[in-house]
Design an enzyme around this catalytic site. Structure first.
Site, PDB file in Angstrom:
ATOM      1  N   CYS A 102       0.859  -1.178   0.000  1.00 10.62           N
ATOM      2  CA  CYS A 102       0.000   0.000   0.000  1.00 10.62           C
ATOM      3  C   CYS A 102       0.896   1.229   0.000  1.00 10.62           C
ATOM      4  O   CYS A 102       1.424   1.620   1.053  1.00 10.62           O
ATOM      5  CB  CYS A 102      -0.928   0.003   1.211  1.00 10.62           C
ATOM      6  SG  CYS A 102      -2.000   1.463   1.269  1.00 10.62           S
ATOM      7  N   GLY A 103       1.068   1.823  -1.169  1.00 11.49           N
ATOM      8  CA  GLY A 103       1.944   2.982  -1.272  1.00 11.49           C
ATOM      9  C   GLY A 103       1.398   4.195  -0.550  1.00 11.49           C
ATOM     10  O   GLY A 103       2.127   4.895   0.162  1.00 11.49           O
ATOM     11  N   HIS A 104       0.090   4.458  -0.710  1.00 12.85           N
ATOM     12  CA  HIS A 104      -0.449   5.637  -0.042  1.00 12.85           C
ATOM     13  C   HIS A 104      -0.401   5.445   1.474  1.00 12.85           C
ATOM     14  O   HIS A 104      -0.157   6.399   2.226  1.00 12.85           O
ATOM     15  CB  HIS A 104      -1.886   5.932  -0.525  1.00 12.85           C
ATOM     16  CG  HIS A 104      -2.961   5.305   0.285  1.00 12.85           C
ATOM     17  ND1 HIS A 104      -3.430   4.028   0.045  1.00 12.85           N
ATOM     18  CD2 HIS A 104      -3.668   5.775   1.359  1.00 12.85           C
ATOM     19  CE1 HIS A 104      -4.383   3.746   0.922  1.00 12.85           C
ATOM     20  NE2 HIS A 104      -4.548   4.782   1.727  1.00 12.85           N
ATOM     21  N   ASP A 264      -9.729   3.572  -5.449  1.00 14.47           N
ATOM     22  CA  ASP A 264      -8.672   4.351  -4.816  1.00 14.47           C
ATOM     23  C   ASP A 264      -8.882   5.827  -5.155  1.00 14.47           C
ATOM     24  O   ASP A 264      -8.914   6.204  -6.316  1.00 14.47           O
ATOM     25  CB  ASP A 264      -7.304   3.882  -5.297  1.00 14.47           C
ATOM     26  CG  ASP A 264      -6.178   4.323  -4.370  1.00 14.47           C
ATOM     27  OD1 ASP A 264      -6.250   5.455  -3.858  1.00 14.47           O
ATOM     28  OD2 ASP A 264      -5.228   3.552  -4.172  1.00 14.47           O
ATOM     29  N   GLY A 269      -0.393   4.343  -4.845  1.00 14.81           N
ATOM     30  CA  GLY A 269       1.060   4.325  -4.744  1.00 14.81           C
ATOM     31  C   GLY A 269       1.708   3.108  -5.366  1.00 14.81           C
ATOM     32  O   GLY A 269       2.577   3.225  -6.242  1.00 14.81           O
TER      33      GLY A 269
END
Length: 339
Positions: A102-104, A264, A269
């Site tokens: 999970c980039g964010h 999203d 991300g």
């Protein structure tokens, strides 16, 4: 309800996508690594989008379901790292279960770690927050200016292309899908191939297409990861469209449909990492060039690819509140519901 009576969280948003952080009061999760703990929480016979019931999953359901959450809620349980090379670990969760990347969320966790004083940072300059996630060790470089967090750069695990131009039949027509692994497996498709534009009005059709593509690729060999089932299978479908290039590189808009039809709100991300790998293989993104990646809400990330398939994605994350959620044992709704 077997969760603690009160669950305290700190909430952030990264480019519009929520991230609910739970750092205290969690039941113990067996495992020597974050990946093992993730497998424990999912449970024998479960999957990332269909975990088995257990004490920690009760907490997830309490926080993500209405009336305390909503279908688009995202968050993470802070757990011990794999070793002392990282500051902490995290188990990412959403309305359907758990994700390996999970980039964010990593950006939000970096901002939270610095803003809360968990990781010391200067008033001016950068500091790295190293985080163990189910797909490996990632890094959030927190940028500071005038005593405040001004941005975060997420460095992901290496991204790689799995397959190109895989034909997938949908109710909107045949889509040619590109598959890339970037901590999780993403399928990319041009929205125009399905007669769609990436905008809010088209969200119902975009979500339908994303769910159909994910289901159609369920057994495709290119979605398999050599490290095993935890990292295998399509997690998100990135429906994208081209915008005019900037002086620094490509410019695209996307909506990422993940898990079982979630949208999203950010440019995604780890999905941006997957797009970077594909653009680099196409020769559209070289050294010193950036992808300007826009979300369906108009927020942006900038991304670049480094040697060895390593990607970096930069955005902003802001705290939205602190909460003490209570589970009243006399409440007939218990952990809540989803519509």
């Amino acid at each position: 309800m077997t969760a603690p009576t009160t669950v305290r969280t700190v909430d952030y948003h990264t480019a519009g996508e929520p991230f609910r952080i739970v750092a205290e009061g969690l039941p113990p999760v067996p495992g020597d690594t974050v990946a093992e703990r993730c497998a424990t929480v999912i449970g024998p016979g479960g999957s990332g989008t269909a975990p088995r019931r257990g004490p920690l999953d009760e907490v997830r359901r309490l926080l993500v379901q209405e009336p305390r959450g909503h279908a688009g809620m995202y968050g993470g349980f802070v757990v011990p790292p794999d070793d002392d090379g990282a500051h902490f670990g995290v188990l990412f969760w959403h309305k359907d279960g758990y994700s390996t990347a999970c980039g964010h969320g990593t950006m939000a966790l970096g901002a939270w770690a610095v803003d809360s004083g968990r990781v010391a940072a200067p008033d001016e300059g950068d500091v790295q927050v190293r985080i163990d996630v189910p797909s490996g060790r990632v890094c959030a470089t927190v940028h500071r200016a005038q005593g405040r967090t001004s941005g975060v750069t997420f460095r992901n695990v290496p991204a790689r292309v799995g397959a190109r131009k895989v034909p997938v039949a949908t109710t909107l027509g045949i889509a040619e899908v590109d598959i890339a692994h970037a901590g999780a497996c993403y399928a990319s498709v041009r929205a125009r191939d399905l007669g769609l534009e990436v905008n809010r009005a088209a969200l119902p059709e975009l979500v339908r297409a994303g769910r159909e593509i994910r289901a159609a690729l369920a057994t495709h060999p290119a979605t398999w990861h050599p490290d095993g089932p935890l990292l295998s299978g399509v997690y998100g479908v990135v429906l994208h469209e081209e915008l005019p290039d900037t002086p620094f590189g490509p410019h695209q808009r996307n909506v990422t449909v993940f898990a079982d039809g979630q949208i999203d709100r950010s440019p995604c991300g780890s999905g941006t990492s997957a797009r970077l790998a594909l653009l680099a293989e196409d020769g559209r993104l070289g050294a010193g060039e950036d992808l300007l990646h826009e979300s369906v809400t108009g927020t942006v990330f900038t991304g670049r690819i480094l040697q060895g398939g390593v990607t970096e994605v930069t955005g902003t994350a802001y705290r939205t509140g602190e909460h003490a959620f209570t589970a009243d044992p006399y409440d007939a709704l218990g952990a809540g519901f989803l519509l």
